[in-house]
Design an enzyme around this catalytic site. Sequence first.
Site, short mmCIF file in Angstrom:
data_model
loop_
_atom_site.label_atom_id
_atom_site.label_comp_id
_atom_site.label_asym_id
_atom_site.label_seq_id
_atom_site.Cartn_x
_atom_site.Cartn_y
_atom_site.Cartn_z
CG ASP A 17 -2.11 0.91 1.09
OD1 ASP A 17 -2.36 1.41 -0.03
OD2 ASP A 17 -2.80 1.14 2.10
N GLY A 18 0.34 2.32 -0.61
CA GLY A 18 1.01 3.62 -0.57
C GLY A 18 1.58 4.10 -1.90
CG ASN A 19 1.88 1.52 -5.28
OD1 ASN A 19 2.75 1.28 -4.44
ND2 ASN A 19 1.42 0.60 -6.12
NE ARG A 21 -1.32 6.58 1.28
CZ ARG A 21 -1.42 5.63 2.20
NH1 ARG A 21 -1.14 5.92 3.46
NH2 ARG A 21 -1.78 4.41 1.85
CB SER A 62 -8.80 -5.56 -3.08
OG SER A 62 -9.41 -4.31 -3.31
CD GLU A 64 -13.44 -5.17 -1.27
OE1 GLU A 64 -12.24 -5.52 -1.20
OE2 GLU A 64 -14.38 -5.97 -1.15
CG ASN A 65 -7.96 -2.27 -5.23
OD1 ASN A 65 -7.06 -3.09 -5.02
ND2 ASN A 65 -8.18 -1.26 -4.40
CD1 TRP A 66 -13.30 -5.54 -9.01
CD2 TRP A 66 -12.58 -4.76 -10.97
NE1 TRP A 66 -12.66 -6.57 -9.66
CE2 TRP A 66 -12.20 -6.12 -10.87
CE3 TRP A 66 -12.22 -4.05 -12.13
CZ2 TRP A 66 -11.49 -6.79 -11.87
CZ3 TRP A 66 -11.52 -4.73 -13.12
CH2 TRP A 66 -11.17 -6.06 -12.99
CG LEU A 192 -6.39 -7.65 8.37
CD1 LEU A 192 -7.02 -8.93 8.93
CD2 LEU A 192 -4.94 -7.93 7.99
CD GLU A 204 3.45 -13.15 15.94
OE1 GLU A 204 3.48 -11.97 16.34
OE2 GLU A 204 3.02 -14.09 16.63
C1 IPE Z 1 -5.51 -2.84 -0.22
O1 IPE Z 1 -5.15 -1.53 -0.40
C2 IPE Z 1 -5.55 -3.57 -1.54
C3 IPE Z 1 -4.24 -3.79 -2.18
C4 IPE Z 1 -3.07 -3.49 -1.68
C5 IPE Z 1 -4.31 -4.44 -3.47
P1 IPE Z 1 -6.23 -0.37 -0.60
O2 IPE Z 1 -5.46 0.89 -0.71
O3 IPE Z 1 -7.13 -0.70 -1.71
O4 IPE Z 1 -7.05 -0.47 0.76
P2 IPE Z 1 -7.88 0.66 1.55
O5 IPE Z 1 -8.86 1.23 0.58
O6 IPE Z 1 -6.90 1.69 2.00
O7 IPE Z 1 -8.50 -0.06 2.69
C1 IPE Z 2 -1.45 0.26 -3.44
O1 IPE Z 2 -1.30 1.65 -3.49
C2 IPE Z 2 -1.73 -0.32 -4.80
C3 IPE Z 2 -3.07 -0.90 -4.95
C4 IPE Z 2 -4.02 -0.90 -4.05
C5 IPE Z 2 -3.38 -1.53 -6.22
P1 IPE Z 2 -2.54 2.64 -3.46
O2 IPE Z 2 -2.93 2.93 -4.87
O3 IPE Z 2 -3.62 2.11 -2.60
O4 IPE Z 2 -1.86 3.92 -2.82
P2 IPE Z 2 -2.48 4.92 -1.75
O5 IPE Z 2 -3.03 4.09 -0.64
O6 IPE Z 2 -3.55 5.69 -2.46
O7 IPE Z 2 -1.33 5.77 -1.33
MG MG Z 3 -4.10 2.34 -0.67
#
Ligand code: IPE
Ligand code: IPE
Ligand code: MG
Length: 237
Positions: A17-19, A21, A62, A64-66, A192, A204
Amino acid sequence: VSGETHSIPRHVAIIMDGNGRWAKKRMLPRAAGHRKGIEAARNTVRAAGELGVEVITLYAFSTENWGRPADEVSDLMGLLRHFIQVDIEELHMSGVRLKIIGDYKVLQADLVKMIDAAVAKTAANTKQTLVIALNYGSQAELVRVAQQLADKAKSGALDPNAIDAAMIDAMLDTAQLPPPDLLIRTSGEKRLSNFLLWQLAYAEFLFVDTLWPDYGKAELAAALADYAGRERRYGGR
Ligand code: IPE
Ligand code: IPE
Ligand code: MG
């Protein structure tokens, strides 16, 4: 298999996570963060092999990412296509077996074909397993298991009293894999997000502030050092 403690986790699962940002901090488009995120994934998988981690699971997309804007979804799918095309040869040469969890069959037909070919090509490799969670959601996975069990029970092929944890384990996308020993989430979020809810029962957890594109071997080594200091109890004393 529970009850044993090893200093090196056999299975590490990562919520990358965090791409977004990472890109925002640099005034770059989110896609640039995702691109750098693929590099981090490549480095981390390699490092996992070097550090003796047998299975690494990466949450890539995920269910939900759709809900993200269509152009971002299409960027992510494009990067995934690129990763499968470019990286599978090196992974194969390094003895990595690729496995997918999640309902990836609904992705574009050419991508599904590419994924199936990569999985088949690497199926006999035994050095390391890379599991990619694609269109994965733990609740959808458990709903599917519940439906299959209900169907069998309804037809009389299954006695509901015979349902146990091992049976459910064997019906999950992760059947045949050891459960994750260590769950890592980057970017400072502590949740999660529908990832491996069943499978993480005794894992853990490690939450780090590093944004995913900055993750690599040093960060994974630090995570393993943290893990080595944990005491796992599994409810015993
Ligand atoms: C979780 O990250 C899904 C993946 C890393 C693929 P998200 O960025 O989608 O999760 P939320 O929305 O912050 O809970
Ligand atoms: C994780 O980075 C990649 C995926 C969920 C596919 P994000 O795209 O969720 O990056 P933030 O959370 O917006 O920084
Ligand atoms: Mg994210």
